[in-house]
Design a protein around this motif. Structure first.
Motif, PDB file in Angstrom:
ATOM      1  N   GLU A   1       9.001  -0.879   0.231  1.00 37.27           N
ATOM      2  CA  GLU A   1       8.776  -0.323  -0.869  1.00 37.27           C
ATOM      3  C   GLU A   1       7.481  -1.283  -1.560  1.00 37.27           C
ATOM      4  O   GLU A   1       7.392  -2.622  -1.194  1.00 37.27           O
ATOM      5  N   LEU A   2       6.932  -0.723  -2.652  1.00 36.66           N
ATOM      6  CA  LEU A   2       5.727  -1.661  -3.108  1.00 36.66           C
ATOM      7  C   LEU A   2       6.309  -2.960  -3.867  1.00 36.66           C
ATOM      8  O   LEU A   2       5.647  -3.900  -3.450  1.00 36.66           O
TER       9      LEU A   2
ATOM     10  N   PHE B   1      -1.302   1.533  13.117  1.00 31.28           N
ATOM     11  CA  PHE B   1      -1.585   0.726  11.746  1.00 31.28           C
ATOM     12  C   PHE B   1      -2.456   1.902  11.007  1.00 31.28           C
ATOM     13  O   PHE B   1      -2.030   2.007   9.758  1.00 31.28           O
TER      14      PHE B   1
ATOM     15  N   PHE C   1      -0.881   4.815   1.352  1.00 30.34           N
ATOM     16  CA  PHE C   1      -1.949   4.858   0.398  1.00 30.34           C
ATOM     17  C   PHE C   1      -1.824   6.298  -0.201  1.00 30.34           C
ATOM     18  O   PHE C   1      -1.873   6.160  -1.541  1.00 30.34           O
TER      19      PHE C   1
ATOM     20  N   ALA D   1      -0.203   4.550   9.372  1.00 31.29           N
ATOM     21  CA  ALA D   1       0.821   4.280   8.345  1.00 31.29           C
ATOM     22  C   ALA D   1      -0.135   3.723   7.024  1.00 31.29           C
ATOM     23  O   ALA D   1       0.581   4.026   5.933  1.00 31.29           O
ATOM     24  N   GLU D   2      -1.078   3.117   7.574  1.00 35.34           N
ATOM     25  CA  GLU D   2      -1.759   2.396   6.261  1.00 35.34           C
ATOM     26  C   GLU D   2      -2.514   3.668   5.365  1.00 35.34           C
ATOM     27  O   GLU D   2      -2.025   3.613   4.013  1.00 35.34           O
TER      28      GLU D   2
ATOM     29  N   ILE E   1     -11.314   7.884  -3.750  1.00 35.92           N
ATOM     30  CA  ILE E   1     -10.265   7.081  -3.036  1.00 35.92           C
ATOM     31  C   ILE E   1     -10.394   5.535  -3.204  1.00 35.92           C
ATOM     32  O   ILE E   1      -9.694   4.816  -3.592  1.00 35.92           O
TER      33      ILE E   1
ATOM     34  N   PHE F   1      -9.561   4.845  -6.862  1.00 29.54           N
ATOM     35  CA  PHE F   1      -8.151   4.693  -6.977  1.00 29.54           C
ATOM     36  C   PHE F   1      -7.472   3.579  -6.380  1.00 29.54           C
ATOM     37  O   PHE F   1      -6.599   2.818  -6.929  1.00 29.54           O
ATOM     38  N   GLY F   2      -7.999   3.136  -5.550  1.00 29.81           N
ATOM     39  CA  GLY F   2      -7.790   1.703  -4.830  1.00 29.81           C
ATOM     40  C   GLY F   2      -8.067   0.549  -5.757  1.00 29.81           C
ATOM     41  O   GLY F   2      -7.266  -0.512  -6.154  1.00 29.81           O
TER      42      GLY F   2
ATOM     43  N   PHE G   1       0.463   7.102  -3.254  1.00 27.32           N
ATOM     44  CA  PHE G   1       0.405   6.531  -4.655  1.00 27.32           C
ATOM     45  C   PHE G   1      -0.439   7.802  -5.375  1.00 27.32           C
ATOM     46  O   PHE G   1      -0.365   7.576  -6.503  1.00 27.32           O
TER      47      PHE G   1
ATOM     48  N   VAL H   1       2.685  -2.250   5.186  1.00 25.35           N
ATOM     49  CA  VAL H   1       3.470  -1.240   5.735  1.00 25.35           C
ATOM     50  C   VAL H   1       2.719  -0.867   7.450  1.00 25.35           C
ATOM     51  O   VAL H   1       3.591  -0.987   8.456  1.00 25.35           O
ATOM     52  N   GLY H   2       1.478  -0.959   7.370  1.00 23.61           N
ATOM     53  CA  GLY H   2       0.934  -0.815   8.634  1.00 23.61           C
ATOM     54  C   GLY H   2       1.068  -1.835   9.672  1.00 23.61           C
ATOM     55  O   GLY H   2       1.819  -1.990  10.731  1.00 23.61           O
ATOM     56  N   LEU H   3       1.066  -3.269   8.876  1.00 28.03           N
ATOM     57  CA  LEU H   3       1.198  -4.377   9.814  1.00 28.03           C
ATOM     58  C   LEU H   3       2.877  -4.580  10.176  1.00 28.03           C
ATOM     59  O   LEU H   3       3.187  -4.886  11.293  1.00 28.03           O
TER      60      LEU H   3
ATOM     61  N   ARG I   1      -1.975  -1.513  -4.277  1.00 24.97           N
ATOM     62  CA  ARG I   1      -1.929  -0.381  -3.465  1.00 24.97           C
ATOM     63  C   ARG I   1      -2.460  -0.521  -2.107  1.00 24.97           C
ATOM     64  O   ARG I   1      -1.824  -0.106  -1.131  1.00 24.97           O
ATOM     65  N   VAL I   2      -3.532  -1.098  -2.185  1.00 26.34           N
ATOM     66  CA  VAL I   2      -4.152  -1.139  -0.661  1.00 26.34           C
ATOM     67  C   VAL I   2      -3.375  -2.255   0.044  1.00 26.34           C
ATOM     68  O   VAL I   2      -3.273  -2.013   1.244  1.00 26.34           O
TER      69      VAL I   2
ATOM     70  N   HIS J   1      -0.391  -2.907  -0.365  1.00 25.05           N
ATOM     71  CA  HIS J   1       0.844  -2.470   0.308  1.00 25.05           C
ATOM     72  C   HIS J   1       0.771  -1.594   1.392  1.00 25.05           C
ATOM     73  O   HIS J   1       1.379  -1.716   2.330  1.00 25.05           O
ATOM     74  N   SER J   2      -0.233  -0.796   1.521  1.00 29.80           N
ATOM     75  CA  SER J   2      -0.529   0.103   2.498  1.00 29.80           C
ATOM     76  C   SER J   2      -0.918  -0.619   3.938  1.00 29.80           C
ATOM     77  O   SER J   2      -0.246  -0.624   5.019  1.00 29.80           O
ATOM     78  N   PHE J   3      -1.657  -1.832   3.653  1.00 31.92           N
ATOM     79  CA  PHE J   3      -1.640  -2.835   4.880  1.00 31.92           C
ATOM     80  C   PHE J   3      -0.349  -3.314   5.301  1.00 31.92           C
ATOM     81  O   PHE J   3      -0.102  -3.494   6.578  1.00 31.92           O
TER      82      PHE J   3
END
Lengths: 432, 432
Positions: B73-74, A121, A129, A124-125, B20, B23-24, A132, B37-39, B30-31, B33-35
C-alpha cells in the motif's frame, strides 16, 4: 469443587457471550449475513464434493472460494459492485495477459523475459497510479486490483499458447460461477439493500435535528431548575451523530448505485439528491451545535429571556415540525406540502421576532452583557430557519426526482411504503 | 493532411495526459508508489525466472504475486498492517485447517463430508460475525477475511495427511516471502509514513482555523466595501475542510499504530492524543462555521460595531496566534509556552469585552434588532476562546506525552525537526 480461577474464567466467558448476543440483537442482519457466508461456502464444498467434474477444472475451485469469500458483502450493492468488478477485470486482464504473453513469446527466449518484465511493470505502474483518482477509486478500486493481479498471473505463467488460453478461460469461468453464487445468495436470502439504508439514514438524520429543535424552546426558556435525569434528555444530543456522517453517506451512495430496481427504488434512483440533503442537514447541525452551548452557558435573567420566549419557542418548534414532516415524507415516500406550511409559520414568527426586537424590549436590563446570550439564541434561531427551509426544498426536489406519490393517493391505498423498523419491505395494500 | 477528427482526438489525448501529469504533481508520492508496485512485481518475476527452484514449489508463485499486489500500500503503516494480518491469519488458519481435516478424515468417507461442512460453516459464520465488531474491524478486518479464506482452502483440499501439511507450509512460506518483499520495498524505497501524514494533517487543521481567526477581525469590522477578489480570501474558507475530517483521521491513526520507530516518532507515539486534538479542532470549526455566517449577513451599523471592534479583533487575533503557535509546536515538535501567553491575552481581552458590555455601550442604538448581529459575534468569539484554550491544552499534553524538546534546546541545534513540505525527513543539525 471448582477453583476460584475457573469460576472467574467462566464469568468472563458469560460476559463475552452476552456481549456477542447483544451485538447481534443490535442489528440482526449481521447474524443473517454470517449465516449466508457459511452457507455459500458449504454450497461450493458440496458441489465440489459430489460433482468434482462440475467445474471441470480440478484445482481451480480455489478461485471460486476466493471469489465468494471476498465478494459476498452485507449489502446487495457492495456484493454486486465487487462481483461486477471482479468478473469484468478478470475478463479484460485475462485477454490482455494472453495477448502480451503471445507477443513476448515471439521475441525469443531472452526477449521474452525483457518484454514480460516491461509489460508487467508498465501495467502494474499505470493501473496503480489510476487507483489514486478519486472518481475511479470510488467505483472501480477493487476491479483495478484484480486487473493487476490477473494480468500478472497470466503473464508470469510458464504455459504458452493454447494451454494458457485454456487456463485463462477456466479461471474466468470459476470466477463467474463464484460471483454468481455470491450474488444469488446475497439477493435471494434476506437481502440487505444499502440504498434503503441510505434512505432511512438521511430521514433519520433529519429527524434527529427535528428532535433537538422541538425540545429546545422548552429547555432553554424553562425557568425551573432541571429536575429530569440526563437520560431523559437524549433528544438534545442525538443531532451530534449527524455532524460526522459525511463520509459514510458518500460511500453508501456509491454502493447504492449498483443496486437493481427493488421495492419503491428504481435503478436510477436519485441517490445524489440524498447526498445534497445530507450536506444541508449537516450545515444545520453545525448551527445547532453552536446553539446548544447556550443551554448550559449562564443565561439571560428569566424576566428578559421570557420577552422573546413565545416567538423563539414558536420558531424552534415550527422548524422542528417542518423537519419531522420532511423526514416522514422521505420515510413513507410521499409528496406533501405540510413541511412548507410549517416553514411559513416559522418564517412569520421570525418576522414577528424581528419586529419585537425593533421595539427595544430589553430597555430595562441592567446592562448589555446580560442580554447577549438571549440575543445570540434569537440570532442563531433565525439562521437555523434558513437552513431548515433549504432542507425542506431539498426534500421536495427529491420527491419530484424520485416520483414520490402525492399524500392523497397514498391514503387511497395504492402504494407500498417502506417500513422503517427493519430491513425488510412490507407490501401494505390499504383498502379504502 | 490530418482530418479534423484526428486533430480532435489528439487534442483530447493531450488534455488527458496533462490532467494525469497535474494529478501526479499534486502528490509525487503517488508516482513513486506506482513505480514501487511495478518494481516489486518485476522483482518476483525475475527471481522466479532465473531461479525457478528459489521458492521450491512451482505453482505457488501465484501466492507471492497475490500477496505483493494486495499488501503493498501507499503507506508503511497500511503495508505492515496488511502484511502482518496476512501472515498471522494464514499461519493460524493453516494450522486449524490441517487439524480439522485430520479430525474429519477419522470419521470415515461420509462422516468426512458432514464434518467438513460443519467446520467450514461454523468457522466462516463466526469469523464473519466477528468482522462486524468495530474494535476488531479497525485493525484485523483483512486478517479475518484471510483466515476464512485459508481455512476453507485447506479444508476443501482433496489431499490429506502429510501432503496437506506440506501444501500448507509451502503456502505459508510463499506468503511470508511475498509479504516481506512488499514490506521491504515499502520501507526502503522512499517510504511514506502515515503517522507523519497524520501529524502534519492535525497541525494543518489547527493552522486552517488560525487563518480564519487571524483574518476575521479585519474582515468583519472593515467598514469599506469589499474590493478584494474572492480569490484573496481563501483563508476564510480553508477551515471548512476541518469540518468533515473525522473518519479520515481515525483510519490514519489506526494505520499509524503499525509503524515502527522512525525519525522523531517512537513505536508507541501517542496517536490517540492526535485524535483528541482533532476532535477539539472540529468543535472549534463548528463554532467558526456559525460565526462565518455573520460576515455576509446584514451587519450592525458601523458606529455601533466599532465600539467592540478593538476588543473583538484582539480576541480573534490572539486566538488565531495561539492556534498558529500550537500548530507550529506540533509541526516542529517542540515544547513552548507561547501559545498559552496568547490564550491569556485573548482571555483578558474577553474580560475587558465583558466589562465594556456591562457599561451598556450601545445605549444610543435605534433598536435592539440592529445590535443583535454584533452581540452574536461577540458571544460566539467568547465561546471560541474556550475552544482554543482546550486545543492548546491538548497540544501541551501531546508535547509531554511525545517528549517534545523544549524550544530553547531546539535552538541549540540538537534535534531533527520534521519538514512540512514533503514526505521526507530532513536531518537538520544546527551548529550553535
Amino acid at each position: 469443587m471448582t477453583s476460584p480461577n475457573v469460576k472467574k474464567s467462566w464469568a468472563k466467558l458469560v460476559i463475552v457471550i452476552s456481549m456477542i448476543k447483544e451485538f447481534g440483537q443490535d442489528d440482526p442482519r449481521r447474524v443473517i449475513h454470517s449465516f449466508k457466508v457459511g452457507l455459500a461456502l458449504v454450497l461450493i464444498y458440496i458441489l465440489h464434493h459430489f460433482r468434482p467434474t462440475f467445474y471441470g477444472f480440478g484445482d481451480n475451485i480455489i478461485w471460486a472460494v476466493l471469489t465468494v469469500v471476498i465478494v459476498l458483502e452485507l449489502s446487495v450493492g457492495a456484493t454486486l459492485g465487487k462481483g461486477f468488478n471482479r468478473m469484468l477485470a478478470t475478463g479484460l486482464a485475462g485477454g490482455l495477459g494472453v495477448a502480451s504473453n503471445k507477443i513476448a513469446t515471439l521475441c525469443g527466449d531472452k526477449g521474452k523475459v525483457v518484454m514480460t518484465s516491461i509489460f508487467v511493470f508498465v501495467i502494474a505502474e499505470r493501473v496503480t497510479f489510476m487507483r489514486f483518482s478519486p472518481q475511479l477509486k470510488a467505483r472501480y478500486d477493487y476491479g483495478m486490483i484484480i486487473f493487476i493481479l490477473t494480468f500478472c498471473l497470466i503473464s508470469l505463467s510458464d504455459e504458452t499458447g493454447n494451454e494458457l488460453l485454456e487456463i485463462a478461460q477456466e479461471r474466468l469461468l470459476t470466477i463467474i460461477i463464484g460471483s454468481c453464487i455470491a450474488i444469488m445468495v446475497c439477493i435471494f436470502i434476506c437481502p440487505v439493500w444499502i440504498g434503503e439504508d441510505l434512505h432511512r439514514k438521511i430521514a433519520g438524520n433529519i429527524e434527529k435535528l427535528a428532535d433537538f429543535l422541538e425540545g429546545f424552546g422548552d429547555e432553554y426558556f424553562n425557568n425551573s431548575e432541571n429536575t429530569e435525569a440526563e437520560n431523559d434528555k437524549q433528544f438534545l444530543h442525538r443531532y451530534k451523530r449527524v455532524l460526522s456522517s459525511k463520509s459514510m453517506e458518500e460511500s453508501m451512495a456509491v454502493l447504492a448505485r449498483w443496486e437493481p430496481r427493488h421495492g419503491q427504488f428504481r435503478f436510477r434512483h436519485p441517490w445524489k439528491q440524498y447526498l445534497k440533503i445530507g450536506n444541508l442537514a449537516r450545515l444545520c447541525a453545525y448551527k445547532i451545535e453552536a446553539l446548544s452551548v447556550y443551554l448550559n452557558n449562564p443565561k439571560t435573567p428569566y424576566e428578559f429571556r421570557s420577552i422573546i420566549q413565545e416567538l423563539c419557542t414558536k420558531i424552534s418548534l415550527e422548524s422542528g415540525k417542518a423537519l419531522k414532516e420532511s423526514s416522514l415524507m422521505i420515510k413513507k415516500m410521499y409528496k406533501s406540502s405540510s413541511p412548507n406550511s410549517h416553514v411559513s409559520n416559522a418564517k412569520s414568527a421570525v418576522e414577528s421576532l424581528k419586529s419585537l426586537l425593533r421595539t427595544n424590549p430589553w430597555e430595562g436590563a441592567d446592562n448589555h452583557f446580560e442580554i447577549i446570550p438571549a440575543a445570540t439564541v434569537a440570532s442563531l434561531l433565525i439562521d437555523i430557519v434558513i437552513c431548515v427551509e433549504k432542507i425542506c426544498e431539498g426534500v421536495d426536489e427529491l420527491a419530484s426526482l424520485a416520483n414520490f406519490v402525492p399524500y392523497e393517493l397514498l391514503h387511497r391505498g395504492i402504494v407500498q411504503p417502506i417500513s422503517d423498523s427493519d430491513g425488510s419491505v412490507h407490501v401494505v395494500t390499504v383498502a379504502e
